[in-house]
Write a protein that holds these residues in place. Structure first.
Motif, PDB file in Angstrom:
ATOM      1  N   PHE A   1       0.799  -1.220   0.000  1.00  0.00           N
ATOM      2  CA  PHE A   1       0.000   0.000   0.000  1.00  0.00           C
ATOM      3  C   PHE A   1       0.835   1.274   0.000  1.00  0.00           C
ATOM      4  O   PHE A   1       0.315   2.355  -0.249  1.00  0.00           O
ATOM      5  N   ASP A   2       2.127   1.154   0.255  1.00  0.00           N
ATOM      6  CA  ASP A   2       3.015   2.318   0.151  1.00  0.00           C
ATOM      7  C   ASP A   2       3.132   2.786  -1.296  1.00  0.00           C
ATOM      8  O   ASP A   2       3.550   3.919  -1.552  1.00  0.00           O
ATOM      9  N   LYS A   3       2.764   1.937  -2.246  1.00  0.00           N
ATOM     10  CA  LYS A   3       2.847   2.272  -3.675  1.00  0.00           C
ATOM     11  C   LYS A   3       1.546   2.894  -4.190  1.00  0.00           C
ATOM     12  O   LYS A   3       1.471   3.325  -5.336  1.00  0.00           O
ATOM     13  N   ALA A   4       0.523   2.945  -3.373  1.00  0.00           N
ATOM     14  CA  ALA A   4      -0.790   3.443  -3.795  1.00  0.00           C
ATOM     15  C   ALA A   4      -0.894   4.951  -3.629  1.00  0.00           C
ATOM     16  O   ALA A   4      -0.199   5.556  -2.811  1.00  0.00           O
ATOM     17  N   ILE A   5      -1.789   5.539  -4.392  1.00  0.00           N
ATOM     18  CA  ILE A   5      -2.253   6.899  -4.107  1.00  0.00           C
ATOM     19  C   ILE A   5      -3.374   6.717  -3.099  1.00  0.00           C
ATOM     20  O   ILE A   5      -4.297   5.935  -3.326  1.00  0.00           O
ATOM     21  N   VAL A   6      -3.300   7.425  -1.997  1.00  0.00           N
ATOM     22  CA  VAL A   6      -4.326   7.319  -0.964  1.00  0.00           C
ATOM     23  C   VAL A   6      -5.183   8.574  -1.029  1.00  0.00           C
ATOM     24  O   VAL A   6      -4.677   9.695  -0.945  1.00  0.00           O
ATOM     25  N   ILE A   7      -6.487   8.345  -1.179  1.00  0.00           N
ATOM     26  CA  ILE A   7      -7.430   9.452  -1.270  1.00  0.00           C
ATOM     27  C   ILE A   7      -8.520   9.234  -0.231  1.00  0.00           C
ATOM     28  O   ILE A   7      -9.134   8.163  -0.188  1.00  0.00           O
ATOM     29  N   GLY A   8      -8.743  10.235   0.578  1.00  0.00           N
ATOM     30  CA  GLY A   8      -9.764  10.162   1.609  1.00  0.00           C
ATOM     31  C   GLY A   8      -9.225   9.612   2.906  1.00  0.00           C
ATOM     32  O   GLY A   8      -8.067   9.204   2.996  1.00  0.00           O
ATOM     33  N   SER A   9     -10.088   9.612   3.905  1.00  0.00           N
ATOM     34  CA  SER A   9      -9.677   9.114   5.220  1.00  0.00           C
ATOM     35  C   SER A   9     -10.838   8.428   5.937  1.00  0.00           C
ATOM     36  O   SER A   9     -10.853   8.351   7.152  1.00  0.00           O
ATOM     37  N   GLY A  10     -11.780   7.941   5.177  1.00  0.00           N
ATOM     38  CA  GLY A  10     -12.925   7.269   5.766  1.00  0.00           C
ATOM     39  C   GLY A  10     -12.583   5.882   6.270  1.00  0.00           C
ATOM     40  O   GLY A  10     -11.550   5.313   5.916  1.00  0.00           O
ATOM     41  N   PRO A  11     -13.458   5.319   7.083  1.00  0.00           N
ATOM     42  CA  PRO A  11     -13.196   4.009   7.680  1.00  0.00           C
ATOM     43  C   PRO A  11     -13.331   2.835   6.701  1.00  0.00           C
ATOM     44  O   PRO A  11     -12.816   1.754   6.975  1.00  0.00           O
ATOM     45  N   LYS A  12     -13.984   3.035   5.575  1.00  0.00           N
ATOM     46  CA  LYS A  12     -14.183   1.956   4.606  1.00  0.00           C
ATOM     47  C   LYS A  12     -13.066   1.994   3.572  1.00  0.00           C
ATOM     48  O   LYS A  12     -12.877   2.987   2.892  1.00  0.00           O
TER      49      LYS A  12
ATOM     50  N   ALA B   1     -15.575  10.425  -5.205  1.00  0.00           N
ATOM     51  CA  ALA B   1     -15.279  11.798  -4.781  1.00  0.00           C
ATOM     52  C   ALA B   1     -16.381  12.331  -3.871  1.00  0.00           C
ATOM     53  O   ALA B   1     -16.126  13.204  -3.035  1.00  0.00           O
ATOM     54  N   GLY B   2     -17.573  11.796  -4.000  1.00  0.00           N
ATOM     55  CA  GLY B   2     -18.686  12.235  -3.178  1.00  0.00           C
ATOM     56  C   GLY B   2     -18.865  11.454  -1.886  1.00  0.00           C
ATOM     57  O   GLY B   2     -19.824  11.680  -1.161  1.00  0.00           O
ATOM     58  N   ARG B   3     -17.958  10.554  -1.588  1.00  0.00           N
ATOM     59  CA  ARG B   3     -18.091   9.714  -0.389  1.00  0.00           C
ATOM     60  C   ARG B   3     -17.012  10.065   0.620  1.00  0.00           C
ATOM     61  O   ARG B   3     -15.828   9.898   0.358  1.00  0.00           O
ATOM     62  N   THR B   4     -17.433  10.529   1.778  1.00  0.00           N
ATOM     63  CA  THR B   4     -16.480  10.875   2.842  1.00  0.00           C
ATOM     64  C   THR B   4     -16.188   9.693   3.754  1.00  0.00           C
ATOM     65  O   THR B   4     -15.322   9.787   4.615  1.00  0.00           O
ATOM     66  N   ASP B   5     -16.894   8.583   3.548  1.00  0.00           N
ATOM     67  CA  ASP B   5     -16.730   7.418   4.408  1.00  0.00           C
ATOM     68  C   ASP B   5     -15.726   6.408   3.860  1.00  0.00           C
ATOM     69  O   ASP B   5     -15.586   5.317   4.391  1.00  0.00           O
ATOM     70  N   VAL B   6     -14.998   6.793   2.807  1.00  0.00           N
ATOM     71  CA  VAL B   6     -14.119   5.857   2.097  1.00  0.00           C
ATOM     72  C   VAL B   6     -12.680   6.374   2.075  1.00  0.00           C
ATOM     73  O   VAL B   6     -12.437   7.570   1.945  1.00  0.00           O
ATOM     74  N   THR B   7     -11.746   5.442   2.178  1.00  0.00           N
ATOM     75  CA  THR B   7     -10.348   5.695   1.858  1.00  0.00           C
ATOM     76  C   THR B   7     -10.033   4.834   0.646  1.00  0.00           C
ATOM     77  O   THR B   7     -10.222   3.615   0.685  1.00  0.00           O
TER      78      THR B   7
END
Length: 160
Positions: free
Chosen positions: A28-39, A60-66
């Motif tokens: 996962f260090d190679k991924a782009i991480v977008i968001g900070s949600g629990p899912k 982009a419209g979901r705040t519950d997702v990383t």
């Protein structure tokens, strides 16, 4: 158990097995991480795939997702590899991802790409191959694999 029930049981077990995924071997260090949600959602995507772009807009419209984004630029999209390397070359990869996936940069002729961006794209491609990804977009979420942007299946897996 009679023969018919046994066959149904085996078929159901195979469907469950084929439809599950493990992200335990992914770096996962190679991924782009977008968001900070629990899912947590692992996504294999192509910057020029129209279905991948629909998925980007949906998430982009979901705040519950990383999201953990890995690129698999398909050969049939001639600018996709360059766009992926451009995104991976930027300091703010999430912003570059949104700019590209929104189509905002589609008319741009050239992209600034760094050796680090090229290397990261190659490393992401190795992750794609190791995980036997065969379609874009492909999602891993809660032990399931969803190929293609099937919003209904994604919403069912994530919960609305």
């Amino acid at each position: 158990m009679n023969c018919f029930k046994y066959v149904l049981f085996v078929i159901a077990a195979l469907v469950l097995y084929v439809g599950t995924a493990s992200a335990s071997g992914i770096d996962f260090d190679k991924a782009i991480v977008i968001g900070s949600g629990p899912k947590k959602v692992v996504e294999f995507t192509d910057p020029d795939c129209p279905f991948c772009r629909k998925a980007a807009k949906f998430f982009a419209g979901r705040t519950d997702v990383t999201q953990y984004i890995f690129f698999w630029p398909l050969p049939r999209h001639p600018k996709a590899k360059e766009k992926a390397q451009f995104i991976l070359s930027q300091h703010d990869k999430a912003k570059a991802y949104h700019d590209v996936m929104s189509g905002k940069l589609d008319s741009q002729q050239t992209f600034t790409i760094t050796p680090a961006g090229i290397k990261l794209q190659e490393e992401q491609y190795e992750i794609v191959k190791k995980n036997n990804v065969s379609a874009t977009p492909t999602f891993m979420l809660f032990g399931r694999i969803i190929e293609g942007f099937d919003q209904k299946k994604i919403e069912e897996a994530l919960g609305r």
